[in-house]
Design a protein around this motif. Sequence first.
Motif, PDB file in Angstrom:
ATOM      1  N   GLY A   1       0.788  -1.227   0.000  1.00 36.52           N
ATOM      2  CA  GLY A   1       0.000   0.000   0.000  1.00 36.52           C
ATOM      3  C   GLY A   1       0.815   1.269   0.000  1.00 36.52           C
ATOM      4  N   ALA A   2       2.035   1.212   0.552  1.00 41.78           N
ATOM      5  CA  ALA A   2       2.899   2.392   0.599  1.00 41.78           C
ATOM      6  C   ALA A   2       4.324   1.929   0.845  1.00 41.78           C
ATOM      7  CB  ALA A   2       2.459   3.350   1.702  1.00 41.78           C
ATOM      8  N   ILE A   3       5.278   2.702   0.351  1.00 38.89           N
ATOM      9  CA  ILE A   3       6.691   2.377   0.520  1.00 38.89           C
ATOM     10  C   ILE A   3       7.337   3.414   1.428  1.00 38.89           C
ATOM     11  CG2 ILE A   3       8.929   2.183  -0.631  1.00 38.89           C
ATOM     12  CD1 ILE A   3       7.504   1.129  -3.076  1.00 38.89           C
ATOM     13  N   ALA A   4       7.978   2.944   2.491  1.00 34.50           N
ATOM     14  CA  ALA A   4       8.743   3.822   3.372  1.00 34.50           C
ATOM     15  C   ALA A   4      10.222   3.803   3.004  1.00 34.50           C
ATOM     16  CB  ALA A   4       8.565   3.402   4.830  1.00 34.50           C
ATOM     17  N   ASP A   5      10.699   2.643   2.539  1.00 39.31           N
ATOM     18  CA  ASP A   5      12.103   2.492   2.172  1.00 39.31           C
ATOM     19  C   ASP A   5      12.220   1.237   1.329  1.00 39.31           C
ATOM     20  OD1 ASP A   5      14.816   2.898   1.998  1.00 39.31           O
ATOM     21  OD2 ASP A   5      15.248   2.491   4.119  1.00 39.31           O
ATOM     22  N   GLN A   6      13.267   1.173   0.499  1.00 42.27           N
ATOM     23  CA  GLN A   6      13.494  -0.027  -0.292  1.00 42.27           C
ATOM     24  C   GLN A   6      14.972  -0.173  -0.598  1.00 42.27           C
ATOM     25  OE1 GLN A   6      11.634   0.152  -4.196  1.00 42.27           O
ATOM     26  NE2 GLN A   6      11.516   2.365  -4.069  1.00 42.27           N
ATOM     27  N   HIS A   7      15.376  -1.411  -0.822  1.00 45.88           N
ATOM     28  CA  HIS A   7      16.781  -1.699  -1.072  1.00 45.88           C
ATOM     29  C   HIS A   7      16.890  -3.001  -1.850  1.00 45.88           C
ATOM     30  CE1 HIS A   7      21.111  -1.836  -0.376  1.00 45.88           C
ATOM     31  NE2 HIS A   7      20.983  -3.096   0.016  1.00 45.88           N
ATOM     32  N   GLU A   8      17.466  -2.927  -3.040  1.00 50.84           N
ATOM     33  CA  GLU A   8      17.711  -4.103  -3.876  1.00 50.84           C
ATOM     34  C   GLU A   8      16.458  -4.977  -4.038  1.00 50.84           C
ATOM     35  OE1 GLU A   8      21.139  -6.110  -2.327  1.00 50.84           O
ATOM     36  OE2 GLU A   8      22.519  -4.578  -3.072  1.00 50.84           O
TER      37      GLU A   8
END
Length: 220
Positions: A90-97
């Motif tokens: 529903g929502a992205i706070a952080d992402q990595h690879e």
Amino acid sequence: MEGAASRAAVLTSAKILKLTGTDASATLRADMPKALLAVLVLLAACAKPLEYAEYKDETGAFSVEAPKDWQPDVSGPFPEWPARKTQWLGAIADQHEGVAIGAMFTIWRMDRKPTKKQRKYAEQMLAATDALFEDEQPEDVMTAAGELADFPARAFQRELTENLGGGLHGAVRSHPSRISGVAVQTPAAYYVLEYRATLPLFDKHLPTFQRMRETFKPGK
């Protein structure tokens, strides 16, 4: 709920939702700087209420009302791992690879009658859900007994910290988070509805999880 079920819930591919909303009027277009106009359009999009529609699992496992513009990531069941996962981001706070954290909504269907070849599944994932229906619970997990869709259910909640990054890619980024959910026990399967979000996003998206929980119907 940590353990095999929580570890398996990490997304394999992050889907970023597109914002939609009503465009500004011709007068605003003429009189306002483009940068300010873009902000106003974005705010209108963010304020737009979510529209819900019934989502029916293609295998007949369950139905639920979910935001109609959200596309779920679906996997399983597998021969030695008879669990089916349906997950909405529903929502992205952080992402990595390719791994994202933010506000995630997951529905698991877990077969309660594994075969001998499915022993690893039974010892890990199934046992973790069995434990929710026992009288004694870990100190960091809050549970409550009840019913959902006329079946025995156990609500659960716990706090945790999710970490991203580290290694050769910079410092570890820590995000205090919360998991809230409910496990439903039917004769053939467990269904686990789980909402996992970073604390800044948790209250904002909680009504969506409540809507999904209230409209959930188990299938075969």
